[in-house]
Design a protein around this motif. Structure first.
Motif, PDB file in Angstrom:
ATOM      1  N   SER A  71       0.988  -1.142  -0.009  1.00  0.00           N
ATOM      2  CA  SER A  71       0.031   0.096   0.083  1.00  0.00           C
ATOM      3  C   SER A  71       0.849   1.274   0.157  1.00  0.00           C
ATOM      4  O   SER A  71       0.659   2.274  -0.667  1.00  0.00           O
ATOM      5  N   LEU A  72       2.037   0.956   0.916  1.00  0.00           N
ATOM      6  CA  LEU A  72       2.824   2.488   0.708  1.00  0.00           C
ATOM      7  C   LEU A  72       3.622   2.453  -0.586  1.00  0.00           C
ATOM      8  O   LEU A  72       3.662   3.575  -1.151  1.00  0.00           O
ATOM      9  N   LYS A  73       3.964   1.420  -1.045  1.00  0.00           N
ATOM     10  CA  LYS A  73       4.498   1.516  -2.422  1.00  0.00           C
ATOM     11  C   LYS A  73       3.516   2.303  -3.616  1.00  0.00           C
ATOM     12  O   LYS A  73       3.997   3.156  -4.324  1.00  0.00           O
ATOM     13  N   GLU A  74       2.252   1.621  -3.274  1.00  0.00           N
ATOM     14  CA  GLU A  74       1.226   2.303  -4.295  1.00  0.00           C
ATOM     15  C   GLU A  74       1.104   3.815  -3.890  1.00  0.00           C
ATOM     16  O   GLU A  74       0.941   4.623  -4.979  1.00  0.00           O
ATOM     17  N   ASP A  75       1.212   4.234  -2.798  1.00  0.00           N
ATOM     18  CA  ASP A  75       1.361   5.810  -2.530  1.00  0.00           C
ATOM     19  C   ASP A  75       2.510   6.171  -3.105  1.00  0.00           C
ATOM     20  O   ASP A  75       2.150   7.572  -3.672  1.00  0.00           O
ATOM     21  N   CYS A  76       3.446   5.862  -3.005  1.00  0.00           N
ATOM     22  CA  CYS A  76       4.581   6.398  -3.720  1.00  0.00           C
ATOM     23  C   CYS A  76       4.330   6.444  -5.155  1.00  0.00           C
ATOM     24  O   CYS A  76       4.908   7.594  -5.705  1.00  0.00           O
ATOM     25  N   ARG A  77       4.050   5.552  -5.778  1.00  0.00           N
ATOM     26  CA  ARG A  77       3.747   5.346  -7.194  1.00  0.00           C
ATOM     27  C   ARG A  77       2.720   6.631  -7.715  1.00  0.00           C
ATOM     28  O   ARG A  77       2.925   7.315  -8.427  1.00  0.00           O
ATOM     29  N   ASP A  78       1.765   6.571  -6.692  1.00  0.00           N
ATOM     30  CA  ASP A  78       0.970   7.874  -6.839  1.00  0.00           C
ATOM     31  C   ASP A  78       1.542   9.277  -6.865  1.00  0.00           C
ATOM     32  O   ASP A  78       1.278  10.114  -8.086  1.00  0.00           O
ATOM     33  N   SER A  79       2.635   9.362  -6.353  1.00  0.00           N
ATOM     34  CA  SER A  79       3.246  10.675  -6.350  1.00  0.00           C
ATOM     35  C   SER A  79       4.159  10.837  -7.498  1.00  0.00           C
ATOM     36  O   SER A  79       4.418  12.101  -7.960  1.00  0.00           O
ATOM     37  N   TRP A  80       4.744   9.618  -7.965  1.00  0.00           N
ATOM     38  CA  TRP A  80       5.294   9.757  -9.235  1.00  0.00           C
ATOM     39  C   TRP A  80       4.421  10.376 -10.394  1.00  0.00           C
ATOM     40  O   TRP A  80       5.113  10.749 -11.461  1.00  0.00           O
ATOM     41  N   GLY A  81       3.239  10.101 -10.471  1.00  0.00           N
ATOM     42  CA  GLY A  81       2.266  10.477 -11.689  1.00  0.00           C
ATOM     43  C   GLY A  81       2.242   9.558 -12.643  1.00  0.00           C
ATOM     44  O   GLY A  81       1.769   9.738 -13.720  1.00  0.00           O
ATOM     45  N   THR A  82       3.133   8.393 -12.701  1.00  0.00           N
ATOM     46  CA  THR A  82       3.199   7.603 -13.733  1.00  0.00           C
ATOM     47  C   THR A  82       2.139   6.521 -13.568  1.00  0.00           C
ATOM     48  O   THR A  82       1.844   5.537 -14.412  1.00  0.00           O
ATOM     49  N   ARG A  83       1.341   6.733 -12.478  1.00  0.00           N
ATOM     50  CA  ARG A  83       0.211   5.639 -12.207  1.00  0.00           C
ATOM     51  C   ARG A  83      -0.669   5.392 -13.533  1.00  0.00           C
ATOM     52  O   ARG A  83      -0.998   4.264 -13.709  1.00  0.00           O
ATOM     53  N   VAL A  84      -1.051   6.481 -13.925  1.00  0.00           N
ATOM     54  CA  VAL A  84      -2.077   6.336 -14.993  1.00  0.00           C
ATOM     55  C   VAL A  84      -1.583   5.499 -16.060  1.00  0.00           C
ATOM     56  O   VAL A  84      -2.086   4.361 -16.646  1.00  0.00           O
TER      57      VAL A  84
ATOM     58  N   LEU B  36      16.122  13.488  18.340  1.00  0.00           N
ATOM     59  CA  LEU B  36      16.085  14.935  18.487  1.00  0.00           C
ATOM     60  C   LEU B  36      14.946  15.359  19.315  1.00  0.00           C
ATOM     61  O   LEU B  36      14.947  16.385  20.026  1.00  0.00           O
ATOM     62  N   SER B  37      13.995  14.680  19.387  1.00  0.00           N
ATOM     63  CA  SER B  37      12.541  15.097  19.996  1.00  0.00           C
ATOM     64  C   SER B  37      12.771  14.364  21.455  1.00  0.00           C
ATOM     65  O   SER B  37      11.735  14.169  22.108  1.00  0.00           O
ATOM     66  N   SER B  38      13.970  13.982  21.874  1.00  0.00           N
ATOM     67  CA  SER B  38      14.040  13.275  23.104  1.00  0.00           C
ATOM     68  C   SER B  38      13.088  12.267  23.253  1.00  0.00           C
ATOM     69  O   SER B  38      12.358  12.063  24.286  1.00  0.00           O
ATOM     70  N   GLU B  39      12.869  11.591  22.122  1.00  0.00           N
ATOM     71  CA  GLU B  39      11.936  10.387  22.028  1.00  0.00           C
ATOM     72  C   GLU B  39      10.633  10.545  22.132  1.00  0.00           C
ATOM     73  O   GLU B  39       9.524   9.800  22.443  1.00  0.00           O
ATOM     74  N   ALA B  40      10.187  11.773  21.993  1.00  0.00           N
ATOM     75  CA  ALA B  40       8.732  12.142  22.124  1.00  0.00           C
ATOM     76  C   ALA B  40       8.076  11.804  20.869  1.00  0.00           C
ATOM     77  O   ALA B  40       6.769  11.451  20.684  1.00  0.00           O
ATOM     78  N   LEU B  41       8.834  12.002  19.966  1.00  0.00           N
ATOM     79  CA  LEU B  41       8.191  11.658  18.569  1.00  0.00           C
ATOM     80  C   LEU B  41       8.488  10.312  17.984  1.00  0.00           C
ATOM     81  O   LEU B  41       9.944  10.220  17.833  1.00  0.00           O
ATOM     82  N   THR B  42       7.752   9.711  17.373  1.00  0.00           N
ATOM     83  CA  THR B  42       7.985   8.355  16.811  1.00  0.00           C
ATOM     84  C   THR B  42       7.092   8.550  15.281  1.00  0.00           C
ATOM     85  O   THR B  42       6.051   8.414  15.355  1.00  0.00           O
ATOM     86  N   VAL B  43       8.117   8.286  14.459  1.00  0.00           N
ATOM     87  CA  VAL B  43       7.411   8.380  12.895  1.00  0.00           C
ATOM     88  C   VAL B  43       6.791   6.815  12.617  1.00  0.00           C
ATOM     89  O   VAL B  43       7.638   6.007  12.762  1.00  0.00           O
ATOM     90  N   GLU B  44       5.658   6.924  12.042  1.00  0.00           N
ATOM     91  CA  GLU B  44       5.523   5.626  11.472  1.00  0.00           C
ATOM     92  C   GLU B  44       6.138   5.183  10.219  1.00  0.00           C
ATOM     93  O   GLU B  44       5.964   5.982   9.257  1.00  0.00           O
ATOM     94  N   GLU B  45       6.762   4.175  10.363  1.00  0.00           N
ATOM     95  CA  GLU B  45       8.265   4.148   9.501  1.00  0.00           C
ATOM     96  C   GLU B  45       7.709   4.173   8.240  1.00  0.00           C
ATOM     97  O   GLU B  45       8.327   4.956   7.367  1.00  0.00           O
ATOM     98  N   GLY B  46       6.830   3.274   7.856  1.00  0.00           N
ATOM     99  CA  GLY B  46       6.570   3.223   6.396  1.00  0.00           C
ATOM    100  C   GLY B  46       6.131   4.528   5.813  1.00  0.00           C
ATOM    101  O   GLY B  46       6.296   4.819   4.818  1.00  0.00           O
ATOM    102  N   SER B  47       5.244   5.305   6.467  1.00  0.00           N
ATOM    103  CA  SER B  47       4.635   6.296   6.002  1.00  0.00           C
ATOM    104  C   SER B  47       5.624   7.342   5.630  1.00  0.00           C
ATOM    105  O   SER B  47       5.405   8.609   5.152  1.00  0.00           O
ATOM    106  N   LEU B  48       7.105   7.190   6.170  1.00  0.00           N
ATOM    107  CA  LEU B  48       8.038   8.137   5.721  1.00  0.00           C
ATOM    108  C   LEU B  48       8.189   8.268   4.263  1.00  0.00           C
ATOM    109  O   LEU B  48       8.612   9.308   3.670  1.00  0.00           O
ATOM    110  N   TYR B  49       8.214   7.077   3.636  1.00  0.00           N
ATOM    111  CA  TYR B  49       8.636   6.625   2.220  1.00  0.00           C
ATOM    112  C   TYR B  49       7.614   7.688   1.147  1.00  0.00           C
ATOM    113  O   TYR B  49       7.963   8.088   0.050  1.00  0.00           O
TER     114      TYR B  49
END
Lengths: 897, 109
Positions: A71-84, B36-49
């Protein structure tokens, strides 16, 4: 403020740049993403391992913490705009696979489309090439050809190329003075000359001709006004084709000599561009219009080419020219010309329309109907298929495919089908155009071959896209509307295809049948005309009759020699082995004249109606053996004596006797030739023989006028004549022998246009036959397509009603009852289609009237037999699904939920 | 370790801030934010990408493949000058927002 705008601009620019870069390297982005994420997961796993988890547990924890990778990969692909594009490619791959799996369906659709599109491309290319295409000259919309027509030719709607009257040089000068109408005007006529034993067609035109067309010579120059005077050295301009074929594009051709048979040599001064040959494919040379011709003399078959001033309408020109002529006739004409002007009621016709315009438009309509029928078929087939895939579609929908995504998928499928169909259709049309070109060029020697061209390709691609759009989305829209995709429903009990869809589908079939019926009736009428035409008894035996022209005038200047030479020629021809009979007659060249001369005779003892000049007939000048050579039976009396008869002897045909001498003995009747203006020479002659009716004007233009024959063989010098020979030999075997016999008499004698009459007679029908067969082909296509359509709809309906039919047969319906239930369904659809079709035909056949011969547009036989034929075929088409219905096992049907 | 829900846009800002001090790969960025946030903030890892992908498309950061600490292939991100501009802008907006909210909360009306 500016800064924000600037940043916004940069934003857009970067996004565009990266999107384009992404298009070119989609794989790289995917790969990097995968590596990145794997890297992250690896680190995460290590982290958990360090906290004490086992390898497997750490891996699971890492994934859990990360989130849904795909699902995250899909989101990335969305941002590329090549999805269509990726989605589209994926849809196409999938569609291709699906289509490969249902080969039967795919084949049916592709072939249907290919046939329909092919037919349309072919006809449309021909139409475009012959009718719609502009002439390849500058500002072609201002070019017109102006010619006279008299009342007779105008009323017969004859082809513009076959008019009789011409124009004179003094007219040209008068019209030239109308500078507010014409930018330029020229006068021309066509002529035939023999060059090196082959006959060439050329144009004799005023020097302004080239200015009207605004063309430049490829080589050398065009002739000038001065060179139209007889005192200047004779010159000629060659056409590009002649220069290329006869002189191999010799760059030093200028100044060389060019000679017509029996005429003084000409100097070649230039070569004209090929664009001029679009006026007439056979033009090979251009010579100056010679001023030595009598100013007021009208050259037959001459006409004007003019370039109108922009904004001037043809009507204005027509009126002005008519005013000029009327004025001239009142002021300057002698009484003779005046009377002729009034009698003929000459008018101007200005056109560039092609003689086949109407026929081609009609054919285009027919092809278009076939296309519609084909599309209807395909839509129905797709509808059926969509229903089958309803389950699959609803699963997809529940997995998250929006209506747009589903639509895209269906569109992909139909697009592949449509483009395949279009490509194959183009191949078909290439074949079709090839055969049409062969036919066209034998029909009208002036046309060049029609080709597929870029415009047609563009139109076809557009059409294919539109078709696929409709084909793919209409069934989907119908399914969507009926709500059967929104819920997952596997049972066929959900006949909730929607009442709308069913009516639509049925309506399509009815429309199909209606169009087929109309086409079939049209084809039927044309075929009956064709049969009627071929049944016409020509009244003579054209097979084995050879005709050729001999021009004595150009070889022998001394008129007194003409009779002797003519007799010698006839003698010499009789000596050739294989020749059964030789005769000669007077004629203008065309075997079967498409225009008519009529003359008037007064009959002794038969009073004329007031205002009538005499009885109308055709006159033919022949010799005594003519009837024998042509195979026309002699009914009463005798034929003319050879070598001279007493003057004033006539032979008439039986039509004359029936019409004008009922109950009288023709052999004692006296006739006097009258001029059309009234008054004759009081030179009464006697009828000496009666012969059978001969259709010497062609089969389908009999105007019922009788023929009166007069003797040409009376020791009067004749400058040229038509030699007619009955022989059993072929053209190729006998013509060289005839030519050499002529050459023995005089080396400059030439046999012009030798041809067999039956070929010419046969060719008269060429146009009619071609159109009839084409329309017939369309009708057959339409019938086949309709049959497939009915079959498709009915078998789909049987599928839908499996359960119902199973129940019926379970509670006791007999096989026959089920069979008839389905058959009736089919017949009802066919019947309603036929009714609509017949009614439409009443109206539409009006357009066919000009093509029919002795057949009324409401011919009962055709109107009965066409629907019956369609009914029978649709019965057959309905029978197959009906049989399938009967075979439904009630147990299975009820069980399959 | 309390996890706060990240307001929209804040993640991008934090990423840019982290990258302003040096280039990192995805895992590194998440760690840095956490630290840097002194461990107050944790990013949901996947959503980073997806966020990183978006920022890359807009030219705020630039990514390049390289070899990471554990000898694996990883994508390293750097902040671009355009990104620097955006960082300043976002930072300013955020501080104004935070101040405004704090002010409202402090008021006794």
């Amino acid at each position: 403020m500016i800064k924000t705008m600037w940043m916004k601009l940069l934003d857009i620019l970067y996004r565009c740049k990266n999107w384009i870069a992404g298009l070119f390297q989609p794989l790289r982005l995917e790969k990097e993403l995968e590596i990145e994420m794997q890297h992250h997961l690896a680190f995460s796993k290590e982290h958990y391992e360090r906290e004490g988890m086992s390898s497997n547990a750490a891996k699971k924890a890492a994934l859990k913490g990360f989130g849904n990778v795909e699902s995250l990969k899909e989101d990335c692909r969305d941002s590329w705009g090549t999805r269509v594009i990726n989605d589209f490619i994926r849809d196409c791959r999938y569609s291709a696979r699906m289509l490969r799996n249902s080969k039967g369906f795919s084949f049916a659709v592709v072939i249907t489309l290919a046939l329909c599109i092919g037919a349309n491309i072919t006809i449309f290319s021909a139409l475009y090439h012959l009718v719609l295409r502009q002439l390849p000259f500058e500002e072609p919309e201002n070019l017109v050809r102006i010619h006279y027509v008299n009342k007779e030719t105008a009323s017969k709607k004859l082809n513009p190329g076959n008019f009789l009257d011409g124009a004179s040089y003094s007219q040209y000068q008068d019209y030239k003075a109308e500078t507010d109408l014409f930018e330029n005007i020229s006068l021309h006529y066509y002529l035939f000359r023999v060059v090196d034993s082959s006959q060439l067609k050329g144009v004799c035109a005023t020097a302004s001709f080239f200015d009207v067309m605004r063309v430049e010579p490829i080589l050398g120059r065009f002739y000038t006004e001065e060179e139209m005077y007889p005192s200047t050295a004779p010159v000629v301009v060659l056409s590009e084709t002649l220069w290329r074929t006869k002189y191999a594009s010799d760059p030093d051709i200028i100044g060389k000599s060019f000679q017509f048979l029996n005429k003084p040599p000409l100097t070649i001064i230039g070569v004209a561009p090929q664009s001029l040959e679009t006026l007439d494919r056979n033009i090979r040379f251009f010579t100056p219009y010679h001023y030595r011709l009598i100013e007021h003399e009208r050259i037959p078959d001459s006409a004007f080419w003019a370039r109108l001033k922009p904004g001037v309408s043809p009507n204005t020109v027509s009126e002005r020219l008519l005013a000029i002529e009327t004025h001239w006739n009142e002021e300057k004409a002698d009484t003779q010309s005046k009377k002729m002007f009034e009698r003929d009621q000459r008018r101007f016709r200005m056109n560039l329309s092609h003689p086949f315009e109407n026929q081609l438009l009609m054919l285009q309509f027919g092809a278009f109907l076939v296309l519609l029928i084909g599309c209807v078929n395909v839509t129905n087939l797709l509808l059926g298929r969509a229903k089958k895939r309803q389950f699959e579609l609803s699963i997809r929908h529940s997995c998250g495919a929006s209506s747009v995504a589903l639509g895209r998928m269906m569109f992909c499928e139909s697009m592949i089908l449509a483009f395949l169909g279009a490509i194959i259709g183009t191949v078909f049309s290439w074949v079709g155009l090839f055969s049409i070109n062969n036919y066209l060029t034998s029909l009208d020697a002036t046309t060049t071959a029609a080709n597929l061209n870029a415009t047609v390709f563009v139109w076809i691609s557009v059409t294919a896209t539109v078709i696929s759009f409709l084909m793919g989305l209409i069934p989907l829209a119908l399914l969507w509307k009926s709500g059967s995709i929104q819920k997952i429903d596997n049972s066929s009990r959900a006949s909730s295809f929607g009442k709308g869809a069913k009516t639509f589908s049925n309506g399509l079939v009815v429309l199909q049948v209606a169009m087929t019926c109309a086409l079939l009736i049209g084809a039927g009428l044309l075929f009956r005309s064709l049969t009627k035409v071929s049944e016409v008894d020509p009244g003579f035996d054209p097979s084995g009759v050879l005709q050729a022209r001999i021009k004595l005038r150009e070889v022998y200047e001394d008129r007194t020699k003409w009779v002797g030479v003519r007799n010698r020629i006839l003698e010499v021809m009789r000596e050739i082995p294989g020749v059964e009979s030789v005769s000669f007659r007077y004629g203008t060249g065309d075997v079967f004249t498409k225009y008519t001369y009529s003359r008037y005779f007064a009959i002794r003892g038969v009073p004329l109606e007031p205002g009538e000049v005499g009885v109308r007939v055709h006159i033919k000048w022949i010799d005594g053996t003519f009837f024998e050579t042509m195979g026309i039976p002699l009914l009463h009396g005798r034929t003319f004596f050879l070598g001279g008869d007493e003057p004033g002897r006539f032979i008439v045909d039986e039509t004359f006797v029936e019409k004008y001498l009922p109950g009288k003995d023709p052999l004692v009747t006296e006739l006097d030739r009258r001029s059309s203006l009234g008054g004759g020479r009081n030179d009464w002659g006697r009828i000496v023989g009666v012969v059978g009716r001969a259709n010497l004007e062609g089969q389908d233009r009999p105007d019922g006028l009788p023929i009166v024959y007069q003797n040409l063989d009376n020791n009067e010098p004749l400058w040229g004549f038509l030699l007619t020979i009955r022989t059993t030999r072929s053209l190729d075997s006998i013509t060289p022998e005839m030519q050499s016999k002529l050459k023995e008499i005089h080396p400059q004698l030439h046999l012009y246009d030798p041809m067999f009459l039956d070929e010419a007679y046969h060719d008269l029908n060429l146009e009619r036959r071609g159109i009839t067969w084409l329309v017939g082909l369309f009708a057959v296509l339409a019938v086949l397509l309709s049959a497939v359509g009915i079959y498709g709809v009915l078998s789909f309906s049987v599928e839908q009603r499996r359960r119902e039919i199973g129940i019926r047969s379970a509670i006791g319906a007999s096989r026959r009852e089920i069979l008839s239930m389905i058959l009736v369904q089919g017949l009802v659809k066919t019947g309603s289609g036929l009714v609509v079709g017949i009614i439409a035909s009443f109206y539409l056949t009006r357009f066919l009237e000009s093509q029919l011969f002795n057949v009324s547009t409401l011919d009962l036989g055709t109107y009965l037999s066409a629907p019956v034929m369609i009914l029978l075929i649709s019965l057959l088409a309905s029978y197959l699904p009906a049989r399938k219905a009967v075979k439904i096992d009630p147990h299975e049907a009820l069980r399959a939920e | 370790m309390t996890n706060h829900v990240f307001p929209k846009g804040a993640l991008e800002m934090l990423i840019m801030k982290v990258l302003s001090n040096g280039s990192h790969h995805g895992w590194g960025i998440a760690q840095k934010i956490h630290l840097l946030s002194s461990e107050a903030l944790t990013v949901e890892e996947g959503s980073l990408y997806p966020t990183l992908s978006r920022m890359q498309q807009r030219g705020w950061i630039k990514g390049r493949m390289g070899l990471s600490e554990n000898n694996r292939q990883a994508k390293y991100y750097t902040l671009t000058s355009l990104g620097k501009m955006h960082l300043k802008q976002e930072q300013k907006r955020w501080e104004e927002l935070a101040a405004g909210i704090a002010q409202v909360l402090k008021s006794n009306d």
